[in-house]
Design an enzyme around this catalytic site. Structure first.
Site, PDB file in Angstrom:
ATOM      1  N   TYR A  80       0.905  -1.264  -0.051  1.00 26.71           N
ATOM      2  CA  TYR A  80       0.040  -0.034   0.055  1.00 26.71           C
ATOM      3  C   TYR A  80       1.051   1.179  -0.004  1.00 26.71           C
ATOM      4  CZ  TYR A  80      -3.783  -2.879   0.877  1.00 26.71           C
ATOM      5  OH  TYR A  80      -4.740  -4.079   0.718  1.00 26.71           O
ATOM      6  N   ASN A 103     -12.649  -0.856  -4.515  1.00 26.27           N
ATOM      7  CA  ASN A 103     -12.663  -1.279  -5.867  1.00 26.27           C
ATOM      8  C   ASN A 103     -13.669  -1.946  -6.287  1.00 26.27           C
ATOM      9  OD1 ASN A 103     -11.765  -2.043  -8.636  1.00 26.27           O
ATOM     10  ND2 ASN A 103     -10.342  -3.455  -7.717  1.00 26.27           N
ATOM     11  N   CYS A 111      -6.598  -5.404  -7.785  1.00 25.37           N
ATOM     12  CA  CYS A 111      -6.532  -4.861  -6.229  1.00 25.37           C
ATOM     13  C   CYS A 111      -5.886  -5.988  -5.288  1.00 25.37           C
ATOM     14  CB  CYS A 111      -7.719  -4.224  -5.632  1.00 25.37           C
ATOM     15  SG  CYS A 111      -9.075  -5.262  -5.442  1.00 25.37           S
ATOM     16  N   HIS A 112      -5.953  -7.417  -6.126  1.00 22.93           N
ATOM     17  CA  HIS A 112      -5.486  -8.273  -5.102  1.00 22.93           C
ATOM     18  C   HIS A 112      -3.988  -8.483  -5.111  1.00 22.93           C
ATOM     19  CE1 HIS A 112      -6.013  -9.766  -9.386  1.00 22.93           C
ATOM     20  NE2 HIS A 112      -4.655 -10.422  -9.167  1.00 22.93           N
ATOM     21  N   GLU A 138      -1.737 -16.374 -10.814  1.00 23.79           N
ATOM     22  CA  GLU A 138      -0.482 -15.625 -11.418  1.00 23.79           C
ATOM     23  C   GLU A 138       0.697 -15.757 -11.405  1.00 23.79           C
ATOM     24  OE1 GLU A 138      -1.527 -11.314 -10.794  1.00 23.79           O
ATOM     25  OE2 GLU A 138      -3.597 -11.570 -11.457  1.00 23.79           O
TER      26      GLU A 138
END
Length: 148
Positions: A80, A103, A111-112, A138
């Protein structure tokens, strides 16, 4: 959910932050053909960047945060604080966290990929198990893409 301008919202089942359908809304799955195709391709590892029209509604700050989220590369994570620094205000990590949590289009606006400064998985409107699963997906796909 979508309107004539684009995708407005993706909701996780049971999410407390999910936008609720309005009485005048109607269901029309035809408007989601491309979003569905791209999400399916993402989940099987064939898509790393979404190209969908979005109809975002938020404050100027939220819109800036959400746009910045789209710049986090597939398989990468940032904190963040790092995201706040990218926006030009390194002390705004709490505000960035609040905007991140608001979001309306998770996965497409990734946002993950934002984690705690110590590397921990913190906060996710879709639940931490889903965040962990998205990051694992991912990570696996990225290692396959970058393997010789």
């Amino acid at each position: 959910m979508a309107d004539e301008h684009g995708l407005r919202s993706i909701n996780f089942p049971g999410s407390k932050r999910a936008e609720r359908p309005q009485l005048e809304w109607r269901e029309d799955r035809r408007g989601f053909t491309e979003a569905t195709r791209q999400l399916r391709a993402y989940f099987v590892g064939e898509l790393t960047d979404f190209d969908l029209p979005l109809a975002l509604r938020g404050t100027e700050f939220q819109l800036r945060v959400w746009q910045s989220l789209r710049g986090i590369a597939y398989g990468d994570t940032i904190s963040y604080g790092q995201l706040a620094a990218r926006l030009g205000n390194p002390k705004a990590s709490r505000a960035v966290g609040l905007a991140n949590g608001s979001n309306p289009i998770p996965i497409v606006i990734p946002c993950h990929r934002v984690i705690g400064s110590n590397g921990s998985l913190v906060g996710y409107g879709g639940g931490l198990e889903n965040k962990k699963a998205l990051l694992a997906l991912e990570s696996r796909q990225r290692s396959l893409i970058s393997s010789p």
